[in-house]
Design an enzyme around this catalytic site. Structure first.
Site, PDB file in Angstrom:
ATOM      1  N   THR A  97      -7.541  -0.949  15.950  1.00 30.46           N
ATOM      2  CA  THR A  97      -8.390  -0.446  17.028  1.00 30.46           C
ATOM      3  C   THR A  97      -9.839  -0.273  16.609  1.00 30.46           C
ATOM      4  OG1 THR A  97      -8.531   1.335  18.681  1.00 30.46           O
ATOM      5  CG2 THR A  97      -7.987   2.003  16.467  1.00 30.46           C
ATOM      6  N   GLY A 140      -3.410   2.050  24.068  1.00 28.67           N
ATOM      7  CA  GLY A 140      -3.340   3.034  25.161  1.00 28.67           C
ATOM      8  C   GLY A 140      -3.579   4.458  24.719  1.00 28.67           C
ATOM      9  N   GLY A 141      -4.222   4.676  23.549  1.00 29.80           N
ATOM     10  CA  GLY A 141      -4.575   6.038  23.129  1.00 29.80           C
ATOM     11  C   GLY A 141      -3.354   6.940  23.124  1.00 29.80           C
ATOM     12  N   ASN A 191     -11.060   2.176  18.642  1.00 29.51           N
ATOM     13  CA  ASN A 191     -10.893   3.368  19.469  1.00 29.51           C
ATOM     14  C   ASN A 191     -11.252   3.074  20.928  1.00 29.51           C
ATOM     15  OD1 ASN A 191     -10.024   5.939  20.007  1.00 29.51           O
ATOM     16  ND2 ASN A 191     -12.052   6.831  19.803  1.00 29.51           N
ATOM     17  N   ARG A 239      -6.561   2.873   8.357  1.00 30.92           N
ATOM     18  CA  ARG A 239      -7.285   3.601   9.396  1.00 30.92           C
ATOM     19  C   ARG A 239      -8.691   3.966   8.900  1.00 30.92           C
ATOM     20  NH1 ARG A 239      -7.066   5.566  14.709  1.00 30.92           N
ATOM     21  NH2 ARG A 239      -7.084   7.822  14.881  1.00 30.92           N
ATOM     22  N   THR A 250      -7.871  -0.593  21.613  1.00 37.40           N
ATOM     23  CA  THR A 250      -6.719  -0.793  20.726  1.00 37.40           C
ATOM     24  C   THR A 250      -5.904  -2.037  21.097  1.00 37.40           C
ATOM     25  OG1 THR A 250      -6.594   1.614  20.492  1.00 37.40           O
ATOM     26  CG2 THR A 250      -4.731   0.397  19.649  1.00 37.40           C
ATOM     27  N   ASP A 307     -11.339  10.699  17.502  1.00 37.73           N
ATOM     28  CA  ASP A 307      -9.922  11.061  17.388  1.00 37.73           C
ATOM     29  C   ASP A 307      -9.709  12.349  16.587  1.00 37.73           C
ATOM     30  OD1 ASP A 307      -8.640   9.317  19.032  1.00 37.73           O
ATOM     31  OD2 ASP A 307      -8.078   7.877  17.492  1.00 37.73           O
ATOM     32  N   SER A 312      -4.025   9.785  14.741  1.00 38.04           N
ATOM     33  CA  SER A 312      -3.847   8.648  15.649  1.00 38.04           C
ATOM     34  C   SER A 312      -2.554   8.802  16.434  1.00 38.04           C
ATOM     35  CB  SER A 312      -3.800   7.366  14.813  1.00 38.04           C
ATOM     36  OG  SER A 312      -3.427   6.269  15.614  1.00 38.04           O
TER      37      SER A 312
HETATM   38  N1  GLY Z   1      -7.762   5.522  18.677  1.00 38.63           N
HETATM   39  C1  GLY Z   1      -6.513   5.760  19.288  1.00 38.63           C
HETATM   40  C2  GLY Z   1      -5.468   6.166  18.326  1.00 38.63           C
HETATM   41  O1  GLY Z   1      -5.599   5.900  17.142  1.00 38.63           O
HETATM   42  O2  GLY Z   1      -4.506   6.789  18.701  1.00 38.63           O
END
Ligand code: GLY
Length: 589
Positions: free
Chosen positions: A418, A492-493, A420, A120, A400, A442, A471
């Protein structure tokens, strides 16, 4: 004189373009229904595949082709996952890429264990807790979303290199090659691509490098037109020779210099110090299955298990998949999980995250006892969510991506990564073709202030130098009696956790086939805003009325997420499917 390796890298793209094309043709022969047909008719099972030797599923046909090609060449699941991920970086730059980061779960057939790799993005050393606030302490609109200041230190290249060095079989150059070919020769953009550019056109047009690559002098590419990314091809070529050049060499210098020119914080030192982290996944039992998913700094695994624990041994099958009782129970469990998320989840290297407590059966029992079946519990508002946030929440955002690969030994990779938001920060590091992420969003820019996905957070997810933003990405691998059973994930966040949850329930409780499992209508609740999202057309009016009577504030919206999954059937077949909501496909042999 060209080195042996450089020659290989120059020859591979041409060879692979031909191979990728051949794969597509072959696929078309075996699957008469074309992708556009499947999209327009929204028939779930057209994107399903069945095979025995290996399978790659991703959000884009050309990326799945790259994975399949590498499997056919004798590569294992790790090789194919790396090839697929890098190809996604070229053909789906709006969702994920080498300028972003992610999480990977690997189940090795040899040991039967599941490992988790965290690659990440991390906050630059010069990041500050209040960096997105103005003098009055208010969050500066868009500061964590648009432009270089929104960018966290990218981890994708380091992550893919790490897992490949430890577990890959084919040479690194061979797995990078398909992506180089796609960037160099180009690919026809889809309407999904065009829409993604359109939704971020104002930001993209402000950044010269991004505008030059993703538009024709500010005008949108039309679906079917070929997009060539020469800078990205050159960058990938350098990465194929030495992945560390992204962190220490020419590429690193180009990124750092672009940051200095554009108000970003990432320095050469930040890049040099970036390291992926092997972590223990979060694992727990659900009925006869062992579920392993991503641990913090993702909240995905913790809350997936928490919700499954709250559901416990409730006879969901008897209640019925779309019954008001089931939907209510799911919604209330989701509400609880997201309330806990906002308070307790963050980077475990900076804050103590009570993973064991939240995923314990006794805590789930307590939480289950607080759910009233006849009445929705209003979310206790820490701070009212303003209407602007709500309206952002309604829009589908193409951010993502997820990919799933299984090889003939039954090694499994479940990988979500992702940049983001759609097209990340909307900026490209000049001369590199690398689209920069906006992952800093985030973090909780200020306590209780919602991010792009309407999620609120507090101290646990406050910004700090070198910290990782929280995340929701939830790559998952499920086993039963020590044998692989299912792997899945989705973009999908904030909705990722509940999307993966419903895929797991659809496949394991409701006995749906893999295509139905990823494509069935979904619901989502995330505590704040206090809304139960339901997929338009997916649930009948009587059911929705019943839920309203229980106190749910229903928000109907078009489908979200773009999941994919592979299952191993009891008779030994691999079955894979991509979501009918996207353009992905499964490829197997
Ligand atoms: N950027 C979306 C997540 O990592 O949840």
């Amino acid at each position: 004189m060209l080195s042996k390796l450089s020659k290989k890298i120059l020859i591979y793209p041409l060879f692979l373009t031909v191979m990728l094309y051949a794969c597509q043709q072959q696929q078309q022969t075996h699957q008469p229904q074309s992708q556009s047909q499947s999209q327009s008719q929204k028939k779930p099972n057209l994107q399903q595949q069945r095979s025995t030797q290996g399978m790659a599923v991703s959000a884009h046909p050309l990326a799945s082709d790259a994975g399949l090609l590498v499997l056919r060449q004798g590569g294992n699941a790790v090789d194919a996952a790396v090839a697929t991920a890098l190809a996604i970086s070229v053909v789906e730059p709006f969702s994920a890429g080498i300028g972003g980061g992610g999480f990977l779960l690997l189940r090795r057939a040899e040991t039967g264990t599941v490992q988790a790799l965290d690659f990440r993005e991390r906050a630059p050393r010069r990041a500050k807790r209040d960096m997105y606030l103005d003098k009055q302490g208010k969050v500066r609109q868009k500061a964590s979303l648009d432009g270089h200041l929104a960018t966290g230190i990218p981890g994708t290249v380091a992550g893919l290199d790490t897992v490949h060095r430890e577990y890959g079989k084919l040479p690194w150059a061979a797995v990078v090659a398909p992506a180089i070919a796609l960037a160099e020769k180009g690919f026809p953009v889809s309407s999904r691509f065009t829409k993604a550019v359109e939704s971020r056109l104002d930001v993209i047009n402000k950044n010269r490098a991004a505008r030059e690559i993703f538009t024709k002098s500010g005008v949108l590419y039309k679906p079917g037109e070929v997009l060539i990314q020469r800078d990205l091809a050159r960058t990938l070529g350098k990465i194929a020779i030495d992945p560390q050049s992204f962190y220490r060499g020419n590429i690193a210098r180009a990124i750092a210099s672009d940051m200095t020119k554009n108000g970003g914080l990432i320095t050469l030192r930040d890049l040099k110090n970036y390291t992926p982290i092997w972590r223990n996944p979060v694992c727990g039992n659900f009925r006869t299955y062992e579920i392993c998913a991503m641990s913090p700094p993702s909240s995905g695994g913790v809350h997936l298990l928490q919700i499954l624990n709250i559901l416990g041994d409730t006879d969901l099958k008897k209640l019925g998949q779309k019954s008001p009782d089931t939907l209510h129970l799911l919604a209330e469990s989701m509400r609880i999980a997201y309330a806990d998320r906002s308070e307790h989840l963050g980077d475990p290297d900076f804050v103590s995250v009570p993973v064991k407590a939240i995923t314990s059966l006794s805590y789930a029992k307590l939480r289950r006892s607080q759910i009233q079946m006849s009445k929705a519990k209003p979310s206790i508002e820490v701070k009212a969510v303003d209407t602007q946030t709500l309206s952002r929440f309604v829009h589908e955002s193409p951010e993502t991506t997820h990919l799933t690969v299984v090889d003939k030994e039954r090694n499994v990779v479940s990988l979500t990564f992702t940049v983001n938001g759609g097209f990340g920060a909307g900026a490209v590091a000049a001369g590199t073709g690398i689209l920069l992420n906006n992952e800093m969003d985030d973090f909780a820019a200020a306590p209780g202030v919602p991010n792009l996905f309407g999620l609120v957070g507090g101290d646990a997810n406050a910004i700090a130098p070198r910290k990782t933003p929280l995340s929701s990405m939830t790559p998952v691998i499920v086993t039963e009696n020590g044998k692989f059973r299912l792997a899945a994930g989705s973009p999908g966040g904030s909705t990722i956790i509940t999307t993966v949850l419903q895929i797991v329930l659809n496949a394991l409780v409701y006995d749906m086939n893999v295509s139905e499992a990823v494509s069935a209508p979904r619901i989502h609740h995330q505590w704040l805003p206090d809304r139960l999202m339901v997929e338009k057309g997916g649930f009948d009016a009587t059911t929705l009325d019943d839920l309203r009577r229980r106190g749910h504030m229903i928000q109907q919206r078009d489908g979200w997420g773009n999941a994919n999954a592979i299952v191993l059937t009891s008779d030994g077949w691999l079955e894979g499917a991509a979501d009918r909501r996207g353009e992905g496909v499964a490829r197997g042999f």
